[in-house]
Design an enzyme around this catalytic site. Structure first.
Site, PDB file in Angstrom:
ATOM      1  CE  LYS A 100      30.840  22.219  50.619  1.00 28.10           C
ATOM      2  NZ  LYS A 100      29.767  23.156  50.196  1.00 28.10           N
TER       3      LYS A 100
ATOM      4  CB  SER B 221      27.908  23.846  53.551  1.00 23.69           C
ATOM      5  OG  SER B 221      27.979  23.881  52.146  1.00 23.69           O
TER       6      SER B 221
ATOM      7  CB  SER C  13      27.607  26.514  50.486  1.00 24.92           C
ATOM      8  OG  SER C  13      26.524  26.100  51.283  1.00 24.92           O
TER       9      SER C  13
END
Lengths: 488, 482, 97
Positions: free
Chosen positions: A79, A154, A178
């Protein structure tokens, strides 16, 4: 779909590579070929390292002779809020579009010493503020199962990359769901560890008291493997728990072997608040699980308030954590000569942050400001303690707490962001674990009209082993493992 | 006599803990003064995204020592807070500090310092002590904030451990402020916490209100002398406003050390809202009784105790004891010398008058003073034995301070010993009598006029003549020649 | 505080500006969000609970006062993202106009 290498579990690949390390090059090419085919549609990544560079890394890895690394030769998608030395780390924000960290996050160091290779940096909601990956300043990521829908967020890029076959393992971060939210929306496995189990050093902070880095994978065993690599005490993180981390893969084998019966609490309200589609798929899977474990329904009060408390705390901490972005030492640059610092800072922050980020830090500063702080921030923290005590009671009677991961199916792009309260309320099942620092997992349990549904389990602090155990059982029962979406 | 207008002064003192090897929240070296700009940095002290703080244990221990020395109550938990404000010297746009509010407390509070003003004891209360991080330093290309088109920042100082010591408004004059600060610095020096002579290691903000009018804050004062100057200036300024019938407005002013005046900073539109909250990156640290006791055991003797001991052990009066003790190096020198020389009062007098005067006159750093206790002892012994005069001793002092000359050999080499040989002295006196017959006449008529003759003898012998002997010989000669 | 004033106050507090269209949007949303936050007032027994800042009751660790070798290795790289002039970081004027 099962191309050679694309859907193969990491634990199998590692075995194969150890006996013939040159195969890593073939594997790298297979993944890169796949990326070239599907990435233009999915857009899971913000930065992808060049194929040549990665091949060079593989050569160095083989030369090092360290074949015993638990992730020997495995390509991992990371990420883009986890700092990688020499690879730009943007947080999906214009503010950090050209920011190249001079240091590796602790988890990246651990990955590298385990023999893993960082393949690229995945798309996300800007500064992790969102549940759909649509607030990315660059472009939204599409759900590989249905390109008109969001992959969740996310950590949407990490989950989408996995299920599109663009990586074998992925790292996400989870502040209010997330990791689990995109795992549920993409039929992958995602785990948010106990707060403090995985070092936050190098993770670009959103809400420091709730942020945790965690693994995403296409099967439980890979999830356990990646968790074992990244977990553990880190002297650079003062909130890191001083515990000895077990080998979760071994522990998983022991559990499955013992067939231990667990007591599982089913949160009635969280099921009832979910869409019928989600209820039916999640309910069926849970029924099967309850045939081998002891299940009981429990009531949970204050469900709406949980989300309110979560957002107050998250925004307050975000307003503080994001204060440092002023474009002076790094990040978005503007002309500074003949201008006052207030002017320059305001321009940098206005151009560098998207709407959702600006809104959250403004509200966060508001709930911390004199005169409002007791009304909002302190109250939310009181609620947090109450919630923790409520769950302490629940965990006296139960090993795990079950609910759907998301109360809805993956929405269409633009559907959720339009209504902020609706979007925030979609986090209701996931934020509990972050508010009180406990571990939670999302396991794929089925599809409804071709759209994935995930089941969530929460456990007391440091009981990740039990989460992995039920995940493995569900995986064995439902055979929803190593799934790759066609992408069309 | 003028009517005294009441003055209330509170001080906020920032002291760097220069004794530390590393910064407060990271393992970066703390000795930044000799480094090129922006080279002493790591992700944490540069506030890079994702970097995290970790507390320097030694810094906490020094803070506890200072808290103990200032008689403070120490918090059972050390809780760090974030204090938010934007400014280009800030790397995170919040400072990790402490705060008195929900979920937090300063590391120490409710202390006091004893001072002596005009012979009378006085207490200055300490409100609180915070342990916090220093920001970076801003420079201006033209040298001036006003004319520079941009600023240049050196972040090397960012993250240096800082103690913020805040007093109650108990100080009543600029001189009291100086006396208090001298005492405070002495305490810090005894503890070995800080070297206040280092540039920027010691900074003061002062709050002052005159005649119970609005409180004015003066920022950025870098030395004790300037604190006294700034406060004196500010009292005059405020008094003249009041005398003209005006009122003093609440504001923040800046001390301009080059022009020696305070100038107004912009009056703020709204009260600064720092939005304090406990730093989620730093769990509270327990300060146990055992830890405090262990630290106390390691603490050296402090000024108050030493003054008391000097009075008891050496029979000095409190004034002399205090002057010595507040100059730690001088007190150390005194105690070394006192091992070999037992006229303590004379020793103390020589040290706090002539010796200290020369050190100050030459502006010698105490660590560079060449004189050792042995030098002083030798000098005083020669004096006691009558081998040198007081005047010679006084003349020798600067040579001892600056060059560390060995008194004995110097005296031998330069024939610098006292002229106490009677026949030789008698010859000089006779010479003076021949040269100044009128003065001799005067001296016969008026015994007080003898001083001129003594002076002439001293001049001829370059001060070596023994004064007592000289006077005796002159008197004898005056009588015999009658 | 009026909503319009509140937005300006928030802009100044965190040094951002909302565009005209964003302003309209946030004025609508901020009402809803703050009302939503206010729902915590419904729970009367909240005052019986102390605020929970850190989720685990762990002792804050400390570090010895020793320079780190690791930090030394990073020294040359940490400033790579800044604009430097003679080693100094170039920043705007520090006066408030």
């Amino acid at each position: 779909m099962s191309h050679k290498y694309i859907s193969t579990p990491a634990y199998q690949l590692v075995e194969e590579f150890r006996s013939d390390p040159q195969k890593i090059h073939d594997y790298v090419d297979a993944i890169y070929d796949r990326i070239e085919r599907v990435e233009p549609k999915v857009r899971a990544y913000i930065t992808i390292r060049s194929r040549d560079e990665v091949h060079k890394d593989v050569d160095m890895l083989i030369k090092s002779g360290n074949y015993e690394g638990p992730l020997f030769g495995i390509l991992v998608a990371v990420k883009d809020n986890i700092s990688t030395r020499g690879i730009r780390t943007t947080c999906a924000s214009k503010m950090l579009e050209n920011y190249v960290p001079p240091y590796d996050a602790t988890v990246i160091r651990r990955l590298k010493s385990a023999g893993a290779i960082v393949l690229g940096k995945t798309n996300m909601d800007e500064f992790a503020m969102g549940s759909t990956t649509e607030t990315s300043a660059f472009y939204p990521t599409r759900n590989p199962w249905d390109l008109s829908r969001v992959p969740g967020g996310s950590s949407g890029g990490s989950a989408a990359a996995l299920v599109a076959g663009e990586a074998t393992l992925a790292l996400g971060s989870d502040t209010g769901g997330s990791i689990r939210n995109p795992a549920a929306f993409t039929a992958t496995f995602g785990l948010k560890p106990t707060y403090g189990l995985v070092s936050r050093y190098g993770l670009i902070a959103y809400a420091s008291s709730m942020d945790q880095i965690g693994p995403l994978a296409r099967n439980t065993r890979d999830l356990a493997l990646l968790l074992s690599v990244i977990a553990g005490y880190d002297e650079h993180d003062a909130t890191s728990l001083p515990v000895v981390v077990p080998n979760f893969v071994k522990l998983l084998d022991e559990y499955v072997h013992r067939e231990q019966r667990l007591r599982i609490a089913i949160v009635k309200e969280l099921f009832e608040r979910s869409d019928i589609s989600v209820q039916s798929v999640a309910g069926k899977a849970l029924d099967r699980l309850c045939s081998i474990h002891e299940c009981d329904e429990i009531e949970l009060r204050y469900t709406k308030h949980i989300v309110a408390a979560y957002y107050i705390i998250a925004m307050a901490e975000a307003s503080s954590n994001l204060a440092r972005y002023d474009g002076i030492r790094y990040g978005l640059k503007v002309e500074v000569e003949n201008r006052s610092w207030i002017d320059v800072y305001t321009e940098v922050r206005t151009r560098g942050f998207g709407y959702e980020v600006k809104k959250r830090i403004a509200l966060g500063a508001f709930v911390l400001s004199a005169g409002y702080r007791d009304m909002y921030y302190i109250k939310a923290l009181r609620f947090r303690r109450m919630l923790k005590e409520m769950f302490n009671e629940i965990f006296k009677r139960f090993d795990l707490v079950a609910s759907p991961t998301m109360p809805i199916l993956p929405p269409k792009l633009g559907e959720l962001v339009a209504d902020p309260i609706k979007m925030y309320l979609a986090d209701i099942n996931t934020v509990i674990a972050n508010l009180i620092g406990i571990p939670a997992i999302s396991v794929p349990v089925g599809f409804y009209n071709g759209l994935p549904v995930g089941l969530q389990f929460m456990a007391p602090p440091l009981a990740e082993d039990k989460l992995l155990y039920v995940s493995q059982q569900l995986e064995d029962m439902l055979k929803l493992r190593d799934l790759i979406a066609e992408v069309s | 006599m003028s009517f005294e207008i009441p003055v209330k002064i509170g001080l906020e003192i920032h002291v760097q803990i220069t004794a530390l090897k590393t910064k407060l929240f990271c393992a970066t070296k703390a000795d930044y003064r000799s480094e090129e700009p922006n080279t002493l940095l790591c992700p944490t002290c540069l506030g890079l995204p994702g970097a995290l703080p970790k507390v320097n244990k030694k810094a906490i221990e020094y803070a506890i020592m200072v808290a103990k020395a200032l008689n403070c109550r120490i918090a059972p938990k050390l809780i760090f807070c974030r204090k938010h404000y934007f400014y280009p010297d800030m790397v995170k746009n919040y400072q990790i500090s402490q705060y008195d509010g929900p979920g937090s407390t300063p590391i120490a509070s409710n202390g006091f310092v004893r001072i002596i003003v005009d012979g009378k004891p006085k207490i200055v209360r300490i409100r609180r002590i915070n342990l916090e991080e220093d920001p970076g330093r801003i420079h201006y290309p033209t040298g001036s904030l006003l004319t520079s088109k941009y600023s240049l920042v050196d972040y090397n100082r960012s993250g240096i451990a800082l103690l913020e010591i805040v007093t109650e408004p108990d100080i009543e004059s600029p001189r009291e402020a100086r006396i208090f600060l001298e005492k405070l610095i002495a305490i810090l020096e005894y503890l070995g916490v800080t070297d206040t002579r280092l540039e920027g290691a010691f900074r003061v903000d002062a709050n002052i209100s005159v005649a119970d009018q609005a409180r004015v804050e003066i920022k950025n004062i870098g030395s004790i002398k300037d604190v006294e100057r700034a406060l004196t200036y500010e009292i005059l300024r405020q008094k003249s406003i009041i005398q003209k019938g005006g009122t003093v407005s609440r504001e923040t002013r800046h001390w301009d050390s080059s022009s020696k005046v305070t100038v107004p900073l912009r009056i703020k539109e709204f009260e600064e809202d720092y939005r304090y909250f406990p730093d989620p990156d730093l769990p509270p640290i327990t300060i146990s009784k055992e830890w405090i006791e262990e630290i106390e055991k390691r603490m050296p003797e402090l000024p108050d105790a030493r003054i008391e001991r000097f009075v008891k052990q050496y029979g000095l009066d409190e004034y002399r004891a205090q002057v010595l003790v507040l100059n730690k190096w001088l007190a150390d020198l005194f105690e070394e010398a006192a091992k070999e020389y037992n006229n303590y009062k004379s020793l103390a007098d020589w040290l706090i008058t002539d010796f200290l005067r020369w050190v100050k006159e030459f502006n010698v750093d105490p660590s560079r003073v060449k004189a050792t206790p042995k030098h002083i002892v030798k000098l005083l012994k020669l004096l006691d034995e009558g081998l040198i005069s007081v005047r010679m001793a006084k003349e020798l002092m600067p040579k001892i301070v600056l060059e560390g000359v060995d008194v004995e050999s110097f005296v031998k080499q330069h024939g610098f010993s006292k002229l106490s040989d009677e026949s030789e002295l008698r010859r000089v006196v006779e010479e003076v009598f021949r040269e100044y017959p009128r003065a001799v006449e005067d001296a016969r008529r008026n015994p007080k006029a003898i001083n001129f003759l003594v002076g002439a003898v001293m001049k001829k012998t370059k001060g070596r003549a023994d004064p007592q002997l000289t006077i005796r010989i002159i008197r004898e000669l005056l009588q015999s020649q009658q | 505080m009026q909503r319009e004033d509140l937005i300006s106050y928030l802009e100044r507090l965190v040094l951002v500006r909302f565009t005209e269209s964003e302003r309209k949007r946030i004025m609508e949303e901020i009402n809803k969000i703050l009302d939503f936050f206010k729902s915590l007032d419904e729970i009367k027994e909240l005052d019986n609970y102390e605020p929970l800042f850190h989720v685990h009751d762990i002792e804050g660790p400390t570090r010895e006062d020793e320079p780190s070798h690791e930090v030394e290795l990073q020294r040359s790289d940490v400033m790579l993202n800044a604009v430097l002039e003679k080693g100094y970081v170039k920043a705007p004027r520090t006066i408030e106009e």
